[in-house]
Design an enzyme around this catalytic site. Structure first.
Site, PDB file in Angstrom:
ATOM      1  N   SER A   1       0.791  -1.229   0.000  1.00 51.37           N
ATOM      2  CA  SER A   1       0.000   0.000   0.000  1.00 51.37           C
ATOM      3  C   SER A   1       0.825   1.283   0.000  1.00 51.37           C
ATOM      4  O   SER A   1       0.261   2.371  -0.068  1.00 51.37           O
ATOM      5  CB  SER A   1      -0.955   0.018   1.200  1.00 51.37           C
ATOM      6  OG  SER A   1      -2.090  -0.759   0.921  1.00 51.37           O
TER       7      SER A   1
ATOM      8  N   LYS B   1       0.052   3.729  -2.724  1.00 51.70           N
ATOM      9  CA  LYS B   1      -0.945   4.796  -2.595  1.00 51.70           C
ATOM     10  C   LYS B   1      -0.312   6.173  -2.415  1.00 51.70           C
ATOM     11  O   LYS B   1      -0.972   7.191  -2.632  1.00 51.70           O
ATOM     12  CB  LYS B   1      -1.880   4.497  -1.420  1.00 51.70           C
ATOM     13  CG  LYS B   1      -2.753   3.263  -1.610  1.00 51.70           C
ATOM     14  CD  LYS B   1      -3.680   3.064  -0.419  1.00 51.70           C
ATOM     15  CE  LYS B   1      -4.658   1.917  -0.624  1.00 51.70           C
ATOM     16  NZ  LYS B   1      -4.050   0.596  -0.436  1.00 51.70           N
TER      17      LYS B   1
ATOM     18  N   ASP C   1      -9.396 -13.960  -3.382  1.00 51.05           N
ATOM     19  CA  ASP C   1      -9.827 -12.822  -2.576  1.00 51.05           C
ATOM     20  C   ASP C   1     -11.007 -12.088  -3.210  1.00 51.05           C
ATOM     21  O   ASP C   1     -11.334 -10.973  -2.808  1.00 51.05           O
ATOM     22  CB  ASP C   1      -8.670 -11.843  -2.382  1.00 51.05           C
ATOM     23  CG  ASP C   1      -7.619 -12.412  -1.451  1.00 51.05           C
ATOM     24  OD1 ASP C   1      -7.876 -12.477  -0.237  1.00 51.05           O
ATOM     25  OD2 ASP C   1      -6.562 -12.819  -1.950  1.00 51.05           O
TER      26      ASP C   1
ATOM     27  N   SER D   1      -6.439   3.046   4.355  1.00 45.86           N
ATOM     28  CA  SER D   1      -5.796   2.344   3.246  1.00 45.86           C
ATOM     29  C   SER D   1      -6.830   1.683   2.345  1.00 45.86           C
ATOM     30  O   SER D   1      -6.793   0.490   2.073  1.00 45.86           O
ATOM     31  CB  SER D   1      -4.806   1.298   3.781  1.00 45.86           C
ATOM     32  OG  SER D   1      -3.860   0.946   2.793  1.00 45.86           O
ATOM     33  N   ASN D   2      -7.749   2.500   1.832  1.00 48.49           N
ATOM     34  CA  ASN D   2      -8.890   1.989   1.079  1.00 48.49           C
ATOM     35  C   ASN D   2      -8.509   1.756  -0.383  1.00 48.49           C
ATOM     36  O   ASN D   2      -8.253   2.690  -1.140  1.00 48.49           O
ATOM     37  CB  ASN D   2     -10.056   2.976   1.186  1.00 48.49           C
ATOM     38  CG  ASN D   2     -11.343   2.401   0.667  1.00 48.49           C
ATOM     39  OD1 ASN D   2     -11.426   1.970  -0.473  1.00 48.49           O
ATOM     40  ND2 ASN D   2     -12.365   2.388   1.523  1.00 48.49           N
ATOM     41  N   ASN D   3      -8.497   0.506  -0.782  1.00 46.83           N
ATOM     42  CA  ASN D   3      -8.079   0.151  -2.138  1.00 46.83           C
ATOM     43  C   ASN D   3      -9.013   0.687  -3.215  1.00 46.83           C
ATOM     44  O   ASN D   3      -8.573   1.106  -4.289  1.00 46.83           O
ATOM     45  CB  ASN D   3      -7.986  -1.368  -2.274  1.00 46.83           C
ATOM     46  CG  ASN D   3      -6.876  -1.947  -1.456  1.00 46.83           C
ATOM     47  OD1 ASN D   3      -5.963  -1.248  -1.044  1.00 46.83           O
ATOM     48  ND2 ASN D   3      -6.945  -3.239  -1.193  1.00 46.83           N
TER      49      ASN D   3
ATOM     50  N   THR E   1       1.416   2.893   5.676  1.00 41.24           N
ATOM     51  CA  THR E   1       1.740   1.490   5.882  1.00 41.24           C
ATOM     52  C   THR E   1       1.516   0.698   4.600  1.00 41.24           C
ATOM     53  O   THR E   1       0.873   1.167   3.662  1.00 41.24           O
ATOM     54  CB  THR E   1       0.860   0.910   6.993  1.00 41.24           C
ATOM     55  OG1 THR E   1      -0.511   1.189   6.671  1.00 41.24           O
ATOM     56  CG2 THR E   1       1.181   1.521   8.334  1.00 41.24           C
ATOM     57  N   GLY E   2       2.023  -0.514   4.584  1.00 40.97           N
ATOM     58  CA  GLY E   2       1.784  -1.418   3.459  1.00 40.97           C
ATOM     59  C   GLY E   2       1.968  -2.845   3.904  1.00 40.97           C
ATOM     60  O   GLY E   2       2.910  -3.141   4.651  1.00 40.97           O
ATOM     61  N   SER E   3       1.083  -3.742   3.459  1.00 41.53           N
ATOM     62  CA  SER E   3       1.158  -5.137   3.886  1.00 41.53           C
ATOM     63  C   SER E   3       0.652  -6.088   2.817  1.00 41.53           C
ATOM     64  O   SER E   3      -0.461  -5.942   2.312  1.00 41.53           O
ATOM     65  CB  SER E   3       0.307  -5.377   5.143  1.00 41.53           C
ATOM     66  OG  SER E   3       0.699  -4.566   6.210  1.00 41.53           O
ATOM     67  N   LEU E   4       1.475  -7.041   2.474  1.00 43.47           N
ATOM     68  CA  LEU E   4       1.110  -8.241   1.735  1.00 43.47           C
ATOM     69  C   LEU E   4       1.898  -9.373   2.385  1.00 43.47           C
ATOM     70  O   LEU E   4       2.859  -9.124   3.117  1.00 43.47           O
ATOM     71  CB  LEU E   4       1.505  -8.137   0.258  1.00 43.47           C
ATOM     72  CG  LEU E   4       0.753  -7.159  -0.638  1.00 43.47           C
ATOM     73  CD1 LEU E   4       1.516  -6.969  -1.946  1.00 43.47           C
ATOM     74  CD2 LEU E   4      -0.647  -7.654  -0.921  1.00 43.47           C
TER      75      LEU E   4
END
Length: 542
Positions: A96, A99, A189, A344-346, A458-461
């Site tokens: 993320s 973004k 997903d 963090s809205n995709n 932030t960012g997460s995978l």
């Protein structure tokens, strides 16, 4: 995609805006010796008298990063001087942090006061309360449109004197193309709310604005054996419930799964909920959000006494001669950035990407044109877009590839933009408990010099984590930082990110000491459970 026999099952392959995965995170091993796992000191480290390079090297030397990769840059925000770097041009999956590019480009290319408009048009004359023609619902991509907004549009149609539509209800979503999901988004997903389909017409179920989803609430029945009580928000017949769950006795197993079957709007509710137990609440995507918006609007028309004789038709443009009856404007972009970036809205990222594509070319908004517009903006502010790859607006794709150098350069450059203050306000704030202030950092770095000081995205995978933003050191000097980490095997490296930022917050121009990363056991439960963004849990409790 092929059609599975049953509900789509979410797996551990992707930890991105998800509530479903709850694995225990083993305690992060205490910080190791100062030698980097990758060997050597970063360029420029020997010239810094504060010991900052050695401090960050020590944190990155944690055994949890053995065999992994990190790209890290720290710079003085005022002068642009690089204070620390490790593999600054190493391209990694930013999750993320993508973004950051999308949001800044949107502020420049669309403008802080940009608004999405949804309007209703008459395709004929109104005589005696009857519209002799079709009624058009036209969208431009508003990801914040609520059922209440469609209700107001319906009230406006009634106020315009329309009691009956002789033709059809036509949903005009032609501002965007019909490609609903991004490049390499995980098929498993599909029903997860962070991967909703993107359309120029959609509905958000609440003020978190997770467009293209419904909220399914499952409450226990009165006694064991009863079917649970299930409610959908907003109320709509567009989705169909297949309730297989059962109520069990008090103290029994509490485990409810809510998933949508591929290619349909059938939502399966399975599992058990105990008598007297809490109500389970899940956000689930719909199939074809244009139809969802049209269904919600059609119900609203009926509630206001407007009957539509014809069927609902999707994907046709309103004719040039159609007359506007009523319109709704979204909040301004500078305000939309708050739910977009804090949570963090995709879907916000993707709607803005397609909107930028439309603004740049006049063609239906699409990912290709939108990404090209973002790249052009980055080049214009001195970020070498040729040394990164971006394929979507949110960072959900694993094809996205950024280095900390490009992210830090962007963070340095935007400080001079006239809209910077509004954009800066949208970044999550460490340890601020308000979800719309602290956002995805609201449970991190508490009781440290970074609390209420550091701001960052932030960012997460799975196997990819990032944190980039701004923090003031102990002298009051503002620093820019970007930390991107990939290919680690531990459940989370967020304690390492936090340790770097806390070290920066506690440092001075003359001295810096490495902060030992907190063990996972000291973190809030929601952060312990893998690499999950704090506010991606619904409802947010972290």
């Amino acid at each position: 995609m092929s059609r599975p026999d049953g509900p789509v099952r979410r797996t551990a392959s992707l930890n991105f805006r998800t509530r479903a995965r709850r694995w225990a995170l083993p305690a992060v091993v205490a910080v190791a010796a100062a030698t980097l796992s990758w060997g050597g000191s970063p360029a420029g480290a020997d010239s810094d008298p504060s010991g900052l390079p050695e401090a960050i090297d020590t944190i990155l030397g944690d055994p949890g990063m053995e065999g992994g990769a990190a790209s890290v840059v720290v710079a003085d925000a005022a002068t642009g001087e690089t204070l620390y770097q490790h593999d600054p041009t190493g391209r990694l999956t930013p999750a993320s942090n993508t973004k950051l590019a999308t949001s800044t480009a949107a502020m420049e290319l669309l403008g802080p006061d940009y608004r999405f408009t949804t309007d209703v048009l008459a395709g004929g004359r109104v005589r005696g309360g009857v519209l002799d023609g079709d009624l058009y619902l036209r969208g431009t991509g508003d990801p914040t449109a609520l059922a209440a907004d469609y209700d107001k549009l319906a009230a406006g149609v009634a106020a315009a004197g329309v009691k009956k539509v002789g033709g059809r209800l036509v949903a005009d979503d032609t501002r965007f193309d019909d490609h609903r999901q991004g490049d390499t988004w995980g098929a498993d997903d599909e029903s997860s709310y962070y991967a909703a389909q993107i359309s120029a017409l959609t509905v958000a179920p609440d003020t978190d604005y997770d467009a293209g989803t419904v909220i399914v609430e499952v409450a226990p029945g009165k006694k064991a054996g009863d079917e649970p009580v299930v409610h959908v928000t907003p109320r709509t017949h567009y989705v169909h419930l297949d309730v297989r769950a059962r109520t069990v006795g008090a103290g029994g197993e509490d485990g409810i799964a809510v998933e949508r079957r591929h290619g349909t709007n059938t939502i399966t509710v399975s599992g058990t909920v105990p008598v007297g137990g809490d109500t389970a609440k899940e956000w689930v995507t719909v199939w074809e959000p244009t139809g969802y918006a049209a269904a919600v609007f059609r119900d609203a028309l009926a509630a206001h006494g407007v009957r539509v004789a014809g069927a609902t038709t999707l994907g046709r443009a309103a004719p040039a001669g159609a007359r506007r009856l009523v319109a709704h404007d979204s909040m301004a972009l500078k305000d939309l950035l708050v739910p977009f970036m804090k949570l963090s809205n995709n879907m916000h990222a993707e709607a803005l990407t397609k909107a930028m594509g439309y603004a740049a070319t006049g063609r239906p908004g699409n990912w290709g044109d939108g990404i090209a517009a973002i790249a052009s903006y980055l080049k214009g502010v001195g970020v070498d877009a040729g040394k990164l790859r971006q394929v979507d607006g949110s960072g959900l794709s694993r094809k996205d590839s950024f280095a900390a150098r490009q992210i830090a350069d962007l963070l340095l450059s935007v400080r001079h933009e006239p809209w910077y203050a509004d954009w800066y306000r949208s970044l999550p704030v460490a340890c601020d408990p308000d979800r719309f202030v602290g956002g995805t950092l609201r449970s991190r770095m508490c009781d440290t010099p970074a609390a209420l000081n550091a701001r960052g995205k932030t960012g997460s995978l799975t196997g990819a984590s990032a944190l980039s933003g701004y923090v003031k050191d102990a002298d009051g000097r503002e620093l820019v930082y970007s930390v991107v980490q990939n290919n680690y095997l531990v459940d989370s490296v967020k304690p390492l990110e936090d340790a770097i930022v806390v070290t920066l917050a506690g440092s001075t121009a003359k001295e810096a000491k490495a902060v030992t990363p907190r063990s996972a056991r000291s973190l809030p439960a929601a952060v312990r459970d893998g690499d999950l963004e704090c506010s991606w849990r619904k409802p947010a409790t972290c």
